[in-house]
Design a protein around this motif. Sequence first.
Motif, mmCIF file in Angstrom:
data_model
loop_
_atom_site.group_PDB
_atom_site.id
_atom_site.type_symbol
_atom_site.label_atom_id
_atom_site.label_comp_id
_atom_site.label_asym_id
_atom_site.label_seq_id
_atom_site.Cartn_x
_atom_site.Cartn_y
_atom_site.Cartn_z
ATOM 1 N N THR A 115 10.473 -1.718 -11.131
ATOM 2 C CA THR A 115 11.289 -1.325 -9.977
ATOM 3 C C THR A 115 10.865 0.031 -9.436
ATOM 4 N N LYS A 116 11.222 0.231 -8.177
ATOM 5 C CA LYS A 116 11.052 1.515 -7.502
ATOM 6 C C LYS A 116 12.231 1.693 -6.570
ATOM 7 N N GLU A 117 12.511 2.941 -6.247
ATOM 8 C CA GLU A 117 13.588 3.246 -5.306
ATOM 9 C C GLU A 117 13.051 3.215 -3.882
ATOM 10 N N ASN A 118 13.780 2.526 -3.022
ATOM 11 C CA ASN A 118 13.430 2.438 -1.614
ATOM 12 C C ASN A 118 14.595 3.012 -0.809
ATOM 13 N N PRO A 119 14.316 3.915 0.134
ATOM 14 C CA PRO A 119 15.407 4.553 0.887
ATOM 15 C C PRO A 119 16.297 3.571 1.641
ATOM 16 N N ARG A 120 15.754 2.471 2.101
ATOM 17 C CA ARG A 120 16.539 1.490 2.870
ATOM 18 C C ARG A 120 17.181 0.425 1.999
ATOM 19 N N GLU A 121 16.474 -0.014 0.979
ATOM 20 C CA GLU A 121 16.899 -1.169 0.199
ATOM 21 C C GLU A 121 17.555 -0.815 -1.130
ATOM 22 N N GLY A 122 17.374 0.427 -1.582
ATOM 23 C CA GLY A 122 17.857 0.797 -2.908
ATOM 24 C C GLY A 122 16.783 0.493 -3.949
ATOM 25 N N THR A 123 17.205 0.128 -5.139
ATOM 26 C CA THR A 123 16.254 -0.208 -6.200
ATOM 27 C C THR A 123 15.720 -1.612 -5.947
ATOM 28 N N VAL A 124 14.403 -1.725 -5.851
ATOM 29 C CA VAL A 124 13.790 -3.039 -5.643
ATOM 30 C C VAL A 124 12.767 -3.305 -6.726
ATOM 31 N N SER A 125 12.658 -4.553 -7.083
ATOM 32 C CA SER A 125 11.680 -4.968 -8.090
ATOM 33 C C SER A 125 10.467 -5.567 -7.391
ATOM 34 N N GLN A 160 0.823 -1.209 0.000
ATOM 35 C CA GLN A 160 0.000 0.000 0.000
ATOM 36 C C GLN A 160 0.858 1.260 0.000
ATOM 37 N N ARG A 161 1.816 1.321 0.911
ATOM 38 C CA ARG A 161 2.638 2.539 1.006
ATOM 39 C C ARG A 161 3.669 2.602 -0.112
ATOM 40 N N PHE A 162 4.489 1.557 -0.233
ATOM 41 C CA PHE A 162 5.611 1.612 -1.169
ATOM 42 C C PHE A 162 5.163 1.471 -2.619
ATOM 43 N N TRP A 163 4.509 0.373 -2.964
ATOM 44 C CA TRP A 163 4.168 0.145 -4.368
ATOM 45 C C TRP A 163 3.001 0.997 -4.844
ATOM 46 N N ALA A 164 1.949 1.128 -4.052
ATOM 47 C CA ALA A 164 0.790 1.926 -4.493
ATOM 48 C C ALA A 164 0.984 3.408 -4.207
#
Length: 174
Positions: A116-126, A60-64
């Motif tokens: 993919t999207k950028e995540n502050p903790r994980e970097g680029t995630v698919s 919900q938060r990250f992908w949507a």
Amino acid sequence: MTNGAERAIIENMLDRNREALIETARGLSEADARRRLVASLTTPISLIKHAAAAERIWFQRFWAGLAESECDGYSNRDEGTFAVADDELLADVIAEFERASERSRAIAARFDLDDTKENPREGTVSMRWTLLAMSEEFARHAGHGDILREQIDQPVTGRPEPSVAAATTKPHRR
């Protein structure tokens, strides 16, 4: 499903791990679901509450890209994910996790595995990484739940010799 298209296999494994986590708490009394058997906030009910929050955080938060206020429950990445209110019943927390999982499935379906999207903790995630990470998260917590359930169902009253324990101890159903 153990063969077929990659996405179907990954999603099936995630669903199996979701259900395995639920099964570690299903049938417990309300008191047993809340029993603190370890120093952390980890209880059978809190593991499921945490899993529901993890669904919201990642899907919900990250992908949507939803704001916290648009999510269907707690969605901050902190210890609050384990918090269960005194008036929440185990059946309600299980239903909350099932609803969050259903919403996650709908959100994930909008993306390809390679998106993919950028995540502050994980970097680029698919999306592939996210589905696999959630599967790993729920499998790990199902293992925690199995151990808690074993302690609840068969509390150790004395420590038999290892050879006796190995011959008489049955692992928790799963």
